[in-house]
Write an enzyme that holds these catalytic residues in place. Sequence first.
Site, PDB file in Angstrom:
ATOM      1  N   ASN A  62      -6.236   3.458  16.910  1.00 16.51           N
ATOM      2  CA  ASN A  62      -5.431   3.093  15.737  1.00 16.51           C
ATOM      3  C   ASN A  62      -4.945   4.263  14.893  1.00 16.51           C
ATOM      4  OD1 ASN A  62      -5.494   0.423  16.338  1.00 16.51           O
ATOM      5  ND2 ASN A  62      -6.985  -0.165  14.792  1.00 16.51           N
ATOM      6  N   GLU A 126       1.441   0.879  19.924  1.00 16.70           N
ATOM      7  CA  GLU A 126       1.323  -0.518  19.508  1.00 16.70           C
ATOM      8  C   GLU A 126       2.171  -0.695  18.240  1.00 16.70           C
ATOM      9  OE1 GLU A 126      -2.550  -3.161  19.230  1.00 16.70           O
ATOM     10  OE2 GLU A 126      -2.346  -1.989  17.405  1.00 16.70           O
ATOM     11  N   TRP A 216     -16.748 -10.205  13.042  1.00 14.45           N
ATOM     12  CA  TRP A 216     -15.823  -9.196  13.549  1.00 14.45           C
ATOM     13  C   TRP A 216     -16.568  -7.872  13.710  1.00 14.45           C
ATOM     14  CZ3 TRP A 216     -14.087  -4.727  10.854  1.00 14.45           C
ATOM     15  CH2 TRP A 216     -13.162  -3.967  11.587  1.00 14.45           C
ATOM     16  N   ARG A 247      -8.333 -12.428  11.529  1.00 14.29           N
ATOM     17  CA  ARG A 247      -8.622 -12.405  12.948  1.00 14.29           C
ATOM     18  C   ARG A 247      -8.371 -13.776  13.565  1.00 14.29           C
ATOM     19  NH1 ARG A 247      -7.891  -7.965  12.628  1.00 14.29           N
ATOM     20  NH2 ARG A 247      -9.132  -6.161  13.125  1.00 14.29           N
ATOM     21  N   ASP A 349      -6.042  -7.647  25.963  1.00 15.70           N
ATOM     22  CA  ASP A 349      -6.264  -7.229  24.581  1.00 15.70           C
ATOM     23  C   ASP A 349      -7.634  -7.719  24.101  1.00 15.70           C
ATOM     24  OD1 ASP A 349      -5.486  -6.120  22.076  1.00 15.70           O
ATOM     25  OD2 ASP A 349      -5.025  -8.139  21.356  1.00 15.70           O
ATOM     26  N   HIS A 386     -11.991   1.672   8.361  1.00 18.41           N
ATOM     27  CA  HIS A 386     -10.855   0.786   8.684  1.00 18.41           C
ATOM     28  C   HIS A 386     -10.028   0.600   7.409  1.00 18.41           C
ATOM     29  CE1 HIS A 386      -8.613  -2.467  10.593  1.00 18.41           C
ATOM     30  NE2 HIS A 386      -9.265  -2.275  11.735  1.00 18.41           N
ATOM     31  N   SER A 433     -11.330   4.561  15.113  1.00 13.77           N
ATOM     32  CA  SER A 433     -12.214   5.209  16.088  1.00 13.77           C
ATOM     33  C   SER A 433     -11.907   6.696  16.217  1.00 13.77           C
ATOM     34  CB  SER A 433     -12.089   4.522  17.447  1.00 13.77           C
ATOM     35  OG  SER A 433     -10.763   4.620  17.942  1.00 13.77           O
TER      36      SER A 433
HETATM   37  O1  SFD Z   1      -8.054  -2.841  15.924  1.00 12.44           O
HETATM   38  C1  SFD Z   1     -28.224   3.507  13.463  1.00 12.44           C
HETATM   39  N1  SFD Z   1     -12.074  -0.243  15.056  1.00 12.44           N
HETATM   40  C2  SFD Z   1     -10.950   0.164  15.786  1.00 12.44           C
HETATM   41  N2  SFD Z   1     -10.541   1.439  15.861  1.00 12.44           N
HETATM   42  C3  SFD Z   1      -9.543   1.835  16.685  1.00 12.44           C
HETATM   43  O2  SFD Z   1      -9.199   3.019  16.746  1.00 12.44           O
HETATM   44  N3  SFD Z   1      -8.903   0.910  17.475  1.00 12.44           N
HETATM   45  C4  SFD Z   1      -9.221  -0.434  17.480  1.00 12.44           C
HETATM   46  O3  SFD Z   1      -8.677  -1.207  18.268  1.00 12.44           O
HETATM   47  C5  SFD Z   1     -10.208  -0.865  16.507  1.00 12.44           C
HETATM   48  N4  SFD Z   1     -10.547  -2.214  16.321  1.00 12.44           N
HETATM   49  C6  SFD Z   1     -11.878  -2.480  16.011  1.00 12.44           C
HETATM   50  C7  SFD Z   1     -12.633  -1.520  15.268  1.00 12.44           C
HETATM   51  C8  SFD Z   1     -13.904  -1.884  14.814  1.00 12.44           C
HETATM   52  C9  SFD Z   1     -14.433  -3.126  15.161  1.00 12.44           C
HETATM   53  C10 SFD Z   1     -15.776  -3.494  14.644  1.00 12.44           C
HETATM   54  C11 SFD Z   1     -13.703  -4.022  15.973  1.00 12.44           C
HETATM   55  C12 SFD Z   1     -12.436  -3.686  16.388  1.00 12.44           C
HETATM   56  C13 SFD Z   1     -14.277  -5.321  16.374  1.00 12.44           C
HETATM   57  C14 SFD Z   1     -12.725   0.722  14.144  1.00 12.44           C
HETATM   58  C15 SFD Z   1     -13.694   1.688  14.830  1.00 12.44           C
HETATM   59  O4  SFD Z   1     -14.463   1.052  15.761  1.00 12.44           O
HETATM   60  C16 SFD Z   1     -14.562   2.363  13.753  1.00 12.44           C
HETATM   61  O5  SFD Z   1     -13.678   2.969  12.859  1.00 12.44           O
HETATM   62  C17 SFD Z   1     -15.519   3.433  14.289  1.00 12.44           C
HETATM   63  O6  SFD Z   1     -16.320   2.940  15.322  1.00 12.44           O
HETATM   64  C18 SFD Z   1     -16.397   3.967  13.158  1.00 12.44           C
HETATM   65  O7  SFD Z   1     -17.252   4.964  13.667  1.00 12.44           O
HETATM   66  P1  SFD Z   1     -18.732   5.253  13.047  1.00 12.44           P
HETATM   67  O8  SFD Z   1     -19.321   6.330  13.881  1.00 12.44           O
HETATM   68  O9  SFD Z   1     -18.638   5.419  11.602  1.00 12.44           O
HETATM   69  O10 SFD Z   1     -19.526   3.860  13.291  1.00 12.44           O
HETATM   70  P2  SFD Z   1     -19.979   3.227  14.711  1.00 12.44           P
HETATM   71  O11 SFD Z   1     -19.107   3.661  15.817  1.00 12.44           O
HETATM   72  O12 SFD Z   1     -20.056   1.765  14.478  1.00 12.44           O
HETATM   73  O13 SFD Z   1     -21.454   3.820  14.957  1.00 12.44           O
HETATM   74  C19 SFD Z   1     -22.554   3.517  14.139  1.00 12.44           C
HETATM   75  C20 SFD Z   1     -23.805   4.050  14.822  1.00 12.44           C
HETATM   76  O14 SFD Z   1     -24.930   4.010  13.944  1.00 12.44           O
HETATM   77  C21 SFD Z   1     -26.051   3.504  14.645  1.00 12.44           C
HETATM   78  N5  SFD Z   1     -26.988   2.987  13.660  1.00 12.44           N
HETATM   79  N6  SFD Z   1     -28.856   4.520  14.093  1.00 12.44           N
HETATM   80  C22 SFD Z   1     -30.114   4.799  13.686  1.00 12.44           C
HETATM   81  N7  SFD Z   1     -30.753   4.119  12.690  1.00 12.44           N
HETATM   82  C23 SFD Z   1     -30.147   3.090  12.044  1.00 12.44           C
HETATM   83  N8  SFD Z   1     -30.795   2.432  11.069  1.00 12.44           N
HETATM   84  C24 SFD Z   1     -28.824   2.753  12.423  1.00 12.44           C
HETATM   85  N9  SFD Z   1     -27.915   1.809  12.017  1.00 12.44           N
HETATM   86  C25 SFD Z   1     -26.802   1.968  12.775  1.00 12.44           C
HETATM   87  C26 SFD Z   1     -25.440   2.477  15.593  1.00 12.44           C
HETATM   88  O15 SFD Z   1     -26.310   2.124  16.645  1.00 12.44           O
HETATM   89  C27 SFD Z   1     -24.211   3.246  16.063  1.00 12.44           C
HETATM   90  O16 SFD Z   1     -24.565   4.155  17.079  1.00 12.44           O
HETATM   91  S1  SFD Z   1      -9.367  -3.222  15.584  1.00 12.44           S
HETATM   92  O17 SFD Z   1      -9.602  -4.606  15.982  1.00 12.44           O
HETATM   93  O18 SFD Z   1      -9.602  -3.031  14.192  1.00 12.44           O
HETATM   94  P1  AMP Z   2      -6.058  -5.013  13.651  1.00  9.68           P
HETATM   95  O1  AMP Z   2      -6.105  -5.546  15.031  1.00  9.68           O
HETATM   96  O2  AMP Z   2      -5.693  -6.043  12.626  1.00  9.68           O
HETATM   97  O3  AMP Z   2      -7.244  -4.197  13.272  1.00  9.68           O
HETATM   98  O4  AMP Z   2      -4.836  -4.006  13.610  1.00  9.68           O
HETATM   99  C1  AMP Z   2      -4.777  -2.820  14.310  1.00  9.68           C
HETATM  100  C2  AMP Z   2      -3.908  -1.877  13.540  1.00  9.68           C
HETATM  101  O5  AMP Z   2      -2.652  -2.479  13.234  1.00  9.68           O
HETATM  102  C3  AMP Z   2      -4.474  -1.458  12.200  1.00  9.68           C
HETATM  103  O6  AMP Z   2      -4.067  -0.135  11.996  1.00  9.68           O
HETATM  104  C4  AMP Z   2      -3.823  -2.396  11.214  1.00  9.68           C
HETATM  105  O7  AMP Z   2      -3.743  -1.848   9.921  1.00  9.68           O
HETATM  106  C5  AMP Z   2      -2.440  -2.577  11.833  1.00  9.68           C
HETATM  107  N1  AMP Z   2      -1.836  -3.898  11.548  1.00  9.68           N
HETATM  108  C6  AMP Z   2      -2.302  -5.114  11.913  1.00  9.68           C
HETATM  109  N2  AMP Z   2      -1.499  -6.093  11.516  1.00  9.68           N
HETATM  110  C7  AMP Z   2      -0.460  -5.504  10.887  1.00  9.68           C
HETATM  111  C8  AMP Z   2       0.718  -5.984  10.240  1.00  9.68           C
HETATM  112  N3  AMP Z   2       0.999  -7.286  10.162  1.00  9.68           N
HETATM  113  N4  AMP Z   2       1.538  -5.067   9.697  1.00  9.68           N
HETATM  114  C9  AMP Z   2       1.260  -3.755   9.761  1.00  9.68           C
HETATM  115  N5  AMP Z   2       0.177  -3.245  10.345  1.00  9.68           N
HETATM  116  C10 AMP Z   2      -0.684  -4.097  10.908  1.00  9.68           C
END
Ligand code: SFD
Ligand code: AMP
Length: 628
Positions: A62, A126, A216, A247, A349, A386, A433
Amino acid sequence: MANFETVEVKTDVLILGGGMAACGAATEAAYWAKKNGLKVTLVDKAAMDRSGAVAMGLSAINQYVGVRDGQNSIKDYVEYVRNDLMGVTREDLVANIARHVDSSVHMFEKWGLPIWKDADGKYVHEGRWQLMINGESYKVLVAEAAKNALGMDNIYERVFIVEPLIEGGKCVGAVGFSTRENKFYVFKAKTTIVTMGGAVHVFRPRSVGEGLGRSWYPPFNSGASAYFTIKGGAEMTCQEVRFIPVRFKDAYGPVGAWFLLFKSRATNALGENYMQTRRPELEKWKPYGMVKPVPANLRNWLMMLDVMEGKGPILMRTEEAIEKIAAESPDEKSKKKKLKELESEAWEDFLDMTISQAILWAATNTAPEEKPSEIAACEPYFIGSHSGASGAWVCGPEDIAPKEYFWGYAQMTTVKGMFAAGDASGASSHKFSSGSLTEGRIAAKACVKFCVENTEEPNFDNAKLEEIKKWVLAPIDTFEEHKGATVDPEVNPNYIKPKQFMFRLQKIMDEYAGGVTTQFMTSKPLLEKGLELLAMLREDADKLAADGLHELSRAWENYHRMWQAEAHIRTIMFREETRWPGYYFRSDFPSMKEDWKVFANCVYHPAKDEWEMLKRDIIPIYEEVKVS
Ligand code: SFD
Ligand code: AMP
């Protein structure tokens, strides 16, 4: 006291967590540590291959700015983030990530991640900032790179971090326990990077019964970062800026590909597009209501207005979007081929990152090319990476940060030696990510510099350590002592099990702090009541009981969540305005106010057991775009 062996590990750079930010930190730290003869250690409560938010994989990257390809500038990205967060963002942090993120994405490709390419070999976008990937194994690839960089001898998987070690105002490590063996771990370190993700299940989820864990955000991210930084005395920021994504309903499938790649509309049950019919509402949230894209919280808000007027369900018009794209084909044969292609992209997806949504489609006989699917706002989550912004207040980069935002080492919190990245650091949203991994890299490099310049060995008083060990293991002792008092171990007058504790926390947050039940609406009297009930929950936390290692994890997860909850309530209460309708709404302060265009920060003072609330100025590094 339960009989747990104490294992002590001494290191220079301690990385807590094994997710995206941690893996970025590991690869970068390994490189600089080797040059300086330093040791790097990583601790994850799970197995890195599938831990954290990327466990199931992702279908898009993203954050990709595309500077090399001349697509966008760093300033463009900063403006996008600032607008999306209704003006509240640390531009220095966002710019620092944005200028390095593309190189992380190129690294992913080198590590073997398949990024979609068009006929000319260019990345398939995207949306403006997002790249399409075949990302089922995204996390496995990234974890492999981190493991190769550090070596398995320096990685502790399935070790749950509970508590920071603070000595003389400095972070000197962390303690935790193995989730598989009776071992208590003490990590002593010169620097500690907090990358333990955000928090879910602080609020009551929409899912019930067997679906309860479905949300989520991944259930294993349970507020450890927030707790660690708060309890260590670090200043926190944007604790009010929760994230509520829209979602696909019930299985939480992503919408980004539908809105951006397939250019789908979402409509209410009457077929109206709320983004058009509700447009006049955006005027109220000027200037941010007028920007493009409309900020994520306002997109939620317009949808919610329809729902609250009884115009639901809200539908993603997948059938319409697919037909529209296919109709652009020159002839019937290529249209058929295009339809097949789109159908498989739609399923992939979900299969790439939210498998349960594909299962739900199958279970409900949903063919996206034939019928629309319901979408809905989820429950609130804490995720600084996010479109939320909660996390620790960290030092900016020396060359960009205004002096007010710079105190020595990039990504260091206000506690010496304690760094934060990814979901753990605040006010720098939209890193996702790729940006989280990048921020981990930035933090790691700064940590190594810190170790080189601060050579003092980390020390912690042994008697205090024994006390902490006793406290961490207390839930096991409590259970052992009282389990005979009742026939059903779940119900006992002498203790509370983690699950019941979690339900109580979620009920408080849901009803008083603006959860699903109140359509994310709250007010000062409600928040005050919530705080009163939270204080009682905190008293009862001393009675948490665990029947083994699994429940010991659950106990500490919920304890961590409780602290995230308190920081959240206090900050929502402090900010006397509504700035992010769609995320939460203050019924007593229903509009945005110019004098609240500031960061709302908080600090917990452990010695006094007191919270301090602070306003911090937003200092732009780029001029604000003028929008009419
Ligand atoms: O679009 C302990 N995110 C998406 N990012 C993208 O780039 N593209 C996508 O397609 C993304 N989509 C998405 C995303 C997130 C989620 C939940 C979904 C879908 C369903 C965002 C990214 O995933 C997010 O920004 C990063 O992963 C953040 O990285 P970080 O490192 O801050 O968090 P992490 O990866 O979740 O890792 C956390 C770690 O901590 C561990 N942990 N370890 C020891 N002791 C404890 N007490 C702990 N508690 C946690 C975990 O095990 C893990 O290793 S989209 O749909 O939005
Ligand atoms: P999402 O699957 O909703 O996490 O979206 C993935 C990426 O697209 C994130 O960067 C969102 O901010 C962006 N996004 C999702 N929906 C929209 C929308 N309707 N308009 C603009 N950006 C969007």
